[in-house]
Design a protein around this motif. Sequence first.
Motif, PDB file in Angstrom:
ATOM      1  N   ALA A 186       0.848  -1.214   0.000  1.00  0.00           N
ATOM      2  CA  ALA A 186       0.000   0.000   0.000  1.00  0.00           C
ATOM      3  C   ALA A 186       0.874   1.251   0.000  1.00  0.00           C
ATOM      4  O   ALA A 186       1.884   1.307   0.688  1.00  0.00           O
ATOM      5  CB  ALA A 186      -0.908  -0.001   1.221  1.00  0.00           C
ATOM      6  N   THR A 187       0.441   2.250  -0.811  1.00  0.00           N
ATOM      7  CA  THR A 187       1.158   3.528  -0.872  1.00  0.00           C
ATOM      8  C   THR A 187       0.174   4.665  -0.664  1.00  0.00           C
ATOM      9  O   THR A 187      -1.034   4.491  -0.802  1.00  0.00           O
ATOM     10  CB  THR A 187       1.855   3.693  -2.234  1.00  0.00           C
ATOM     11  OG1 THR A 187       0.858   3.648  -3.276  1.00  0.00           O
ATOM     12  CG2 THR A 187       2.877   2.610  -2.469  1.00  0.00           C
ATOM     13  N   ALA A 188       0.689   5.829  -0.331  1.00  0.00           N
ATOM     14  CA  ALA A 188      -0.169   7.020  -0.118  1.00  0.00           C
ATOM     15  C   ALA A 188       0.523   8.233  -0.704  1.00  0.00           C
ATOM     16  O   ALA A 188       0.773   9.218  -0.019  1.00  0.00           O
ATOM     17  CB  ALA A 188      -0.449   7.190   1.365  1.00  0.00           C
ATOM     18  N   ASN A 189       0.872   8.139  -1.974  1.00  0.00           N
ATOM     19  CA  ASN A 189       1.583   9.225  -2.665  1.00  0.00           C
ATOM     20  C   ASN A 189       0.679   9.839  -3.735  1.00  0.00           C
ATOM     21  O   ASN A 189       0.500   9.266  -4.813  1.00  0.00           O
ATOM     22  CB  ASN A 189       2.861   8.696  -3.312  1.00  0.00           C
ATOM     23  CG  ASN A 189       3.823   8.137  -2.275  1.00  0.00           C
ATOM     24  OD1 ASN A 189       3.909   8.676  -1.177  1.00  0.00           O
ATOM     25  ND2 ASN A 189       4.506   7.057  -2.620  1.00  0.00           N
TER      26      ASN A 189
ATOM     27  N   THR B  78       1.292  -4.972   3.216  1.00  0.00           N
ATOM     28  CA  THR B  78       1.189  -5.821   2.026  1.00  0.00           C
ATOM     29  C   THR B  78      -0.279  -6.074   1.716  1.00  0.00           C
ATOM     30  O   THR B  78      -1.012  -6.663   2.525  1.00  0.00           O
ATOM     31  CB  THR B  78       1.920  -7.154   2.251  1.00  0.00           C
ATOM     32  OG1 THR B  78       3.297  -6.878   2.538  1.00  0.00           O
ATOM     33  CG2 THR B  78       1.833  -8.037   1.016  1.00  0.00           C
ATOM     34  N   LEU B  79      -0.735  -5.600   0.521  1.00  0.00           N
ATOM     35  CA  LEU B  79      -2.128  -5.797   0.096  1.00  0.00           C
ATOM     36  C   LEU B  79      -2.326  -7.156  -0.553  1.00  0.00           C
ATOM     37  O   LEU B  79      -3.432  -7.708  -0.509  1.00  0.00           O
ATOM     38  CB  LEU B  79      -2.534  -4.699  -0.886  1.00  0.00           C
ATOM     39  CG  LEU B  79      -2.482  -3.258  -0.337  1.00  0.00           C
ATOM     40  CD1 LEU B  79      -2.827  -2.273  -1.440  1.00  0.00           C
ATOM     41  CD2 LEU B  79      -3.425  -3.102   0.840  1.00  0.00           C
ATOM     42  N   GLY B  80      -1.260  -7.677  -1.144  1.00  0.00           N
ATOM     43  CA  GLY B  80      -1.382  -8.958  -1.820  1.00  0.00           C
ATOM     44  C   GLY B  80      -0.048  -9.383  -2.374  1.00  0.00           C
ATOM     45  O   GLY B  80       0.981  -8.752  -2.144  1.00  0.00           O
ATOM     46  N   VAL B  81      -0.055 -10.470  -3.147  1.00  0.00           N
ATOM     47  CA  VAL B  81       1.166 -11.042  -3.720  1.00  0.00           C
ATOM     48  C   VAL B  81       0.917 -11.332  -5.194  1.00  0.00           C
ATOM     49  O   VAL B  81      -0.149 -11.835  -5.569  1.00  0.00           O
ATOM     50  CB  VAL B  81       1.564 -12.340  -2.994  1.00  0.00           C
ATOM     51  CG1 VAL B  81       2.783 -12.962  -3.657  1.00  0.00           C
ATOM     52  CG2 VAL B  81       1.858 -12.055  -1.529  1.00  0.00           C
TER      53      VAL B  81
END
Length: 601
Positions: free
Chosen positions: A138-141, A157-160
Amino acid sequence: MKLKTKISFLLFSSLLLLFVAIFYNSIVDLRNASAKSAESQALSTAKVIEAGLTAHMVSGTMDQRDVFINQVTALENMKQLWLVRSSKVSHQYGKGPFGEDARDGIDKSVLESGETVIESTGGIFEDATVRLSMPYKATANGKLDCLSCHDVKAGDTLGVISVEMKANDLKALSYRNIIIGSLLLVVLFGGMVFFLYKKVLIYFDRFDAMGRCARLAQNGDLSARIPDELSDDNDAKALNRLIEKFETSLVTIQENLSDIIQINSEDDPLQALSDGSARLNDIATFTHTLQRDANASEAYVHIAHHFSDKFKIDDVNLITYNPLSEETQIVYEKKVILCDAQSGCRAARTGEIVDSSMPDGICPKMISPNEHYVCVPYTINSGSTFVVSMVSDKKSMLNGVCSNTHIVNETLQAIRGEIAHHQMHEDIVKLQRIDPLSGLYTKNFLLERMFMIVKESKRTAIPYGVMIMNVDDFTTINDVYGEKVGDETIRIIGRTLLDSLRESDVIARISGDEFAVLLYDCDPLHVNNVGEKIRSLFANKKLKAHSSGFIKTMRIGTAIFPQQHKDIAQCLAYARLAMNEAKREGGNLSVKFHTRLLESN
């Protein structure tokens, strides 16, 4: 097996092993390179998928992502592609339409650790597969704000994204390179084998001849040469010249060393030279040790220990003999010496080795008949003969000495300069400290001892009796009877003082007929008694003068240090005042110092 056959087998075997090693190493290196390339390709693919998924989320078309996923799955060498949701995403949005759960332990470990995992499977001759599992975080940019849609934190980690790709194309390319390289190696090694067989192996007959020369030289025979029919090239001729030069040099070195040490070069001259050089080094080191010794006593200890260690004999004694004065002196004895060498040493007198194992080697000076001994003399100079005497109660212990007396002579020859130097220094010191006429200490030694006594008294407070004496009307002896009688009078005074006093007392002749004595640990009463004893003994001695005799007396002055003065030199001056008082009272008197003498003087 001939040398040529041995070398041929060794060369061909080595080339074969080298070829196999290079071939195997090439396969391994190319496989590893292929795996690295495949892993890089898989990582790039995963990054593309990550970017595509991000674009779908930003554009709000995540429901159409299966089209994108299918297109990527259809790429060449792609075996499988699947997505895995984290527990947080599944809890918020459900498991999804495609059952996006973790398929294996790798997926689970990536979800937990957030780290990418890459694995390669398949052997050298098997299908190769690359498996990559990369976390989607996850990012917040700016626009990429995953936190606005997901109940997570930045970096979670949202997923793989997991992919499996084939690496066989790169592997096939690697095999082609291996085959081409192997063919080149075969051609290269074939050329090398042909060259070795045609240009190198023909020299092995010459090598056999060189080996024969080397073996004979190793055993000390330097007469062998490479035959003329095999020495038609410069290398063989150079070897013949080298052996000849080496033989000439060896003979020269042997002749030079033989002037210093004994060398037995009949069996193996090279080993003989090696042993000889080791002995020379040992002698040089030992000589350097003696040069650093402070006096003859230290040097004698080192000399005795040197021969004791060399021959494993515990009892080593050293004797010096002066052929001019015929004086024999035992300068070092390890144990209580069982030889009456003081009255004359046979080895020193005759200059010949005395060996108790020989019929004519029995020495009459040996006190103990059960002892075995070898005495080796060596002339240091015209005034000194040095004897090394080795004694043992076991005859077998001296066998090594009897057969190697030349080693003793070699060592003494090398250190004769150091022995002479220490003996000369000892004679000089003796002249500086001992008055040759009276046999007593000199004035210089008395002053040195007085200086040390003052230093010691600050710590020990040991009292000393201080005495000065001279002969009443001594000048009349020289005038009436001559200087020889005067000298004999000085000798008698010296013997009288030595017989009357202790070894701990310091007795010195400080001028013509004037003597000084320092009595160790002495009280006033003892000083007076000693002074009176010396006066009485001398007064009762009849001095000889030609055919007649005469009697002389002494005047003696005494003082006490440090009771009467803390400076022993001043106490000596007090004793002189007392002696002068004895003279004024007519002589033949011992007077102790009193402060009233200071007033009268």
